[in-house]
Design an enzyme around this catalytic site. Structure first.
Site, PDB file in Angstrom:
ATOM      1  N   GLU A 195      43.942  39.819  44.820  1.00  0.00           N
ATOM      2  CA  GLU A 195      42.829  38.789  43.834  1.00  0.00           C
ATOM      3  C   GLU A 195      42.808  39.999  42.554  1.00  0.00           C
ATOM      4  OE1 GLU A 195      44.352  35.652  43.837  1.00  0.00           O
ATOM      5  OE2 GLU A 195      44.475  35.631  46.071  1.00  0.00           O
ATOM      6  N   CYS A 217      38.174  36.284  36.414  1.00  0.00           N
ATOM      7  CA  CYS A 217      39.287  36.752  35.896  1.00  0.00           C
ATOM      8  C   CYS A 217      40.030  36.178  35.675  1.00  0.00           C
ATOM      9  CB  CYS A 217      39.449  37.203  37.340  1.00  0.00           C
ATOM     10  SG  CYS A 217      39.772  36.175  38.753  1.00  0.00           S
TER      11      CYS A 217
HETATM   12  P1  NAD Z   1      36.519  46.799  41.329  1.00  0.00           P
HETATM   13  O1  NAD Z   1      37.874  46.938  41.724  1.00  0.00           O
HETATM   14  O2  NAD Z   1      35.670  47.387  40.082  1.00  0.00           O
HETATM   15  O3  NAD Z   1      35.318  45.586  42.464  1.00  0.00           O
HETATM   16  C1  NAD Z   1      35.874  45.395  43.260  1.00  0.00           C
HETATM   17  C2  NAD Z   1      35.341  45.854  44.635  1.00  0.00           C
HETATM   18  O4  NAD Z   1      36.590  46.724  45.129  1.00  0.00           O
HETATM   19  C3  NAD Z   1      34.112  46.536  44.870  1.00  0.00           C
HETATM   20  O5  NAD Z   1      33.424  46.202  45.949  1.00  0.00           O
HETATM   21  C4  NAD Z   1      34.445  47.772  44.895  1.00  0.00           C
HETATM   22  O6  NAD Z   1      33.528  48.431  45.315  1.00  0.00           O
HETATM   23  C5  NAD Z   1      35.697  48.300  45.483  1.00  0.00           C
HETATM   24  N1  NAD Z   1      36.795  48.740  45.323  1.00  0.00           N
HETATM   25  C6  NAD Z   1      35.864  50.238  44.412  1.00  0.00           C
HETATM   26  N2  NAD Z   1      37.215  50.865  44.443  1.00  0.00           N
HETATM   27  C7  NAD Z   1      37.718  50.803  45.462  1.00  0.00           C
HETATM   28  C8  NAD Z   1      38.820  51.756  46.524  1.00  0.00           C
HETATM   29  N3  NAD Z   1      39.334  52.688  45.909  1.00  0.00           N
HETATM   30  N4  NAD Z   1      39.429  50.939  47.607  1.00  0.00           N
HETATM   31  C9  NAD Z   1      38.439  50.149  48.105  1.00  0.00           C
HETATM   32  N5  NAD Z   1      37.266  49.359  47.344  1.00  0.00           N
HETATM   33  C10 NAD Z   1      37.368  49.564  45.864  1.00  0.00           C
HETATM   34  O7  NAD Z   1      36.414  45.016  40.495  1.00  0.00           O
HETATM   35  P2  NAD Z   1      35.315  44.060  39.803  1.00  0.00           P
HETATM   36  O8  NAD Z   1      34.334  44.986  38.587  1.00  0.00           O
HETATM   37  O9  NAD Z   1      33.657  44.354  40.498  1.00  0.00           O
HETATM   38  O10 NAD Z   1      36.045  42.881  39.471  1.00  0.00           O
HETATM   39  C11 NAD Z   1      36.362  42.928  38.188  1.00  0.00           C
HETATM   40  C12 NAD Z   1      37.370  43.026  38.309  1.00  0.00           C
HETATM   41  O11 NAD Z   1      37.623  42.032  39.816  1.00  0.00           O
HETATM   42  C13 NAD Z   1      38.327  42.315  37.151  1.00  0.00           C
HETATM   43  O12 NAD Z   1      39.157  42.858  36.499  1.00  0.00           O
HETATM   44  C14 NAD Z   1      38.438  40.796  37.060  1.00  0.00           C
HETATM   45  O13 NAD Z   1      39.592  40.408  37.175  1.00  0.00           O
HETATM   46  C15 NAD Z   1      38.914  41.153  39.137  1.00  0.00           C
HETATM   47  N6  NAD Z   1      38.827  39.830  39.666  1.00  0.00           N
HETATM   48  C16 NAD Z   1      40.196  39.488  40.127  1.00  0.00           C
HETATM   49  C17 NAD Z   1      39.434  37.155  40.598  1.00  0.00           C
HETATM   50  C18 NAD Z   1      41.348  37.294  41.238  1.00  0.00           C
HETATM   51  O14 NAD Z   1      40.820  36.513  41.537  1.00  0.00           O
HETATM   52  N7  NAD Z   1      42.006  37.484  40.797  1.00  0.00           N
HETATM   53  C19 NAD Z   1      38.818  37.354  40.916  1.00  0.00           C
HETATM   54  C20 NAD Z   1      37.522  37.614  40.464  1.00  0.00           C
HETATM   55  C21 NAD Z   1      37.682  39.089  39.656  1.00  0.00           C
END
Ligand code: NAD
Length: 490
Positions: free
Chosen positions: A253, A287
């Protein structure tokens, strides 16, 4: 003014049914004030590996428990979340920054997924399929996939996790959950509630840690069969690449760039009211929030006036206070990112109509990470404000002349998560909604997401779905057994 509740959990990783020590720790800050509110033990790669081992060991028992029993644990969790809404919501506001009312709504939303998947657990059915040979038959079974690795973001620290945890556990999977580093407290706070609801301690592990470090362990561990991430598209890409080595299933997501199309017959007062609610919700760090607002040239001035009046009347401040419409962003870096996108748009000719800095009056908030909710007009499709996810409380207005052009521009992005259409002629709304390349469309509705429906993006916004009947399927494998048909005893 509300306060942070006393913690009812320990601030360290939960692995194998125990709170575990770790050699490293990190601070959790309150975005409204910038002060440190907790120090949390960080799970390193070794502890993340132990968490996968322990989830693998618990899989045998949990996957063989009855679906009704699993469902009961989940529906009880829903009831406990509802009963403890106030303290859970205050914890969310403290570490995430969103207004208390938004946090309380998140607790209810999270509970709705525990309730939904608690009910769905009993509805996972296989089927018997006729075999081409008369003396045989096929049993098509749906079985839990194995250990699920769950990775969540900070914008909905409880609800994004609830969607995954409830579906995985209902399916009979055990899990390792890595919450975002900015918001580990509510993750740890969920553990005692799950235990009280009857969950065996080692079925779910919570490992606050670095994304890349824990992500690599989840991707490499042989027992982990599903990797479910909610996060940015960049993170999705890297987790998907890591999962490729072990041919693990991914459920992603990811980021959006939602178009919000105002049709020529729309009621501008209604649009302004809905759009402002959407953009102030979690300060635009959502998002599915509207990223690009397409307005007919003939309606633009009227909509600008209606939006500006409402935006300047909003109360921006500490989410713990009553009547706050928008809180801070998650951290100072987020403010700099949003500010950079706005500044670049202005340099390219866009105009800031107004910006609400009402939070500045409160000295306690001067160390907080606030960004002023802003209205920007004259946004062009090539500007970063239109091409990138803004992830802040900025309403970016773009003019259009023909509806067909607005739809084509709305679809001209690699993202495909959500879209919005506002108008009076429902046939026109429906036609525009059908033409949008996204996973969900709200017609005259700013927040269409519910536990009962599948939600997931298309294009670079993701793979798979959460919620609905589809959500549980992400954690199920299909197995076919081809059997001789037993003859009737003579
Ligand atoms: P992010 O991708 O930076 O982090 C999300 C999670 O992934 C965190 O727990 C982070 O520690 C982890 N992570 C980071 N690098 C990783 C890796 N290499 N391998 C595995 N895990 C890793 O995102 P964010 O800044 O926390 O959240 C914002 C983003 O999330 C925005 O782009 C938003 O659109 C998206 N989002 C999408 C949805 C959806 O349902 N599609 C919902 C909410 C947020």
């Amino acid at each position: 003014m509300r306060t942070i509740p006393p913690f009812w959990f320990e601030t360290r990783p939960w692995v194998g049914g125990e709170w575990r020590s770790s050699s490293d720790a990190f601070d959790v800050t309150e975005p409204a004030t910038g002060r440190t509110i907790a120090t949390v033990g960080r799970a390193d790669a070794a502890l993340a590996g132990a968490a996968c081992d322990s989830a693998a060991a618990a899989f045998h028992g949990w996957s063989r428990s009855s679906a009704a029993d699993r469902g009961l644990v989940l529906t009880r969790t829903a009831a406990l979340l509802t009963a403890r809404r106030d303290e859970v919501a205050r914890l969310i506001t403290a570490e995430q920054g969103k207004p208390y009312a938004h946090a309380a709504a998140e607790v209810d939303y999270a509970a709705s997924f525990f309730q939904w998947f608690g009910e769905e657990a009993r509805r996972v059915k296989g089927r018997i399929v006729p075999h081409p040979q008369a003396d045989r038959e096929f049993f098509v079974e749906r079985r839990p996939a194995g250990v699920a690795g769950l990775v969540t973001p900070w914008n909905f620290p409880l609800a994004q996790a609830a969607k995954k945890i409830a579906a995985a556990l209902a399916a009979g999977c055990t899990a390792v959950w890595k919450p975002a580093e900015a918001t580990p407290l509510v993750a740890l706070g969920l553990v005692p509630l799950l235990l009280e609801a009857g969950l065996p301690g080692a079925v779910l592990q919570v490992v606050p840690g670095r994304g890349s470090e824990v992500g690599a362990v989840l991707a490499a561990h042989p027992a982990v069969r599903v990797l479910s991430l909610t996060g940015s598209t960049e993170t999705g890409r890297s987790l998907m690449a890591a999962a490729a080595a072990g041919i693990k299933r991914v459920s992603l997501e990811l980021g959006g760039n939602a178009p919000f199309i105002v049709l020529p017959d729309a009621d501008t007062a209604f649009v302004a009211e809905q759009l402002l609610r959407l953009k102030l919700f979690v300060s635009g760090q959502v998002c599915v929030t509207a990223n690009r607002v397409f307005v007919p040239a003939a309606l633009e001035d009227r909509l600008v006036t209606e939006l500006a009046d409402r935006l300047m009347a909003a109360r921006v401040g500490d989410g713990m206070a009553d009547g706050v419409d928008a809180g801070p962003l998650i951290h100072a870096r987020a403010c700099a990112d949003v500010g950079g996108r706005v500044a670049a748009a202005v340099a390219d000719g866009a105009e800031i109509v107004c910006a609400n800095r009402s939070y500045e009056a409160d000295e306690r908030l001067h160390g907080g990470s606030f960004f002023p909710p802003s209205l920007v007009r004259g946004v062009g499709d090539t500007m970063r404000l239109a091409r990138e996810e803004i992830f802040g409380p900025v309403i970016a207005l773009s003019r259009y002349d023909r509806v067909g052009d607005a739809v084509a521009r709305a679809n001209a992005t690699p993202a495909g998560l959500a879209g919005y259409v506002y108008g009076t002629d429902l046939a026109a709304c429906r036609a525009v909604a059908s033409a949008l390349e996204v996973g969900i469309v709200g017609v005259n509705e700013w927040r269409p997401l519910k536990a009962e429906i599948p939600f997931g993006g298309v294009k670079e916004s993701g793979i798979g779905a959460e919620g609905g009947e589809e959500g549980i399927a992400e954690f199920l494998d299909t197995r076919v057994v081809s059997m001789p048909r037993p003859p009737l005893p003579a």
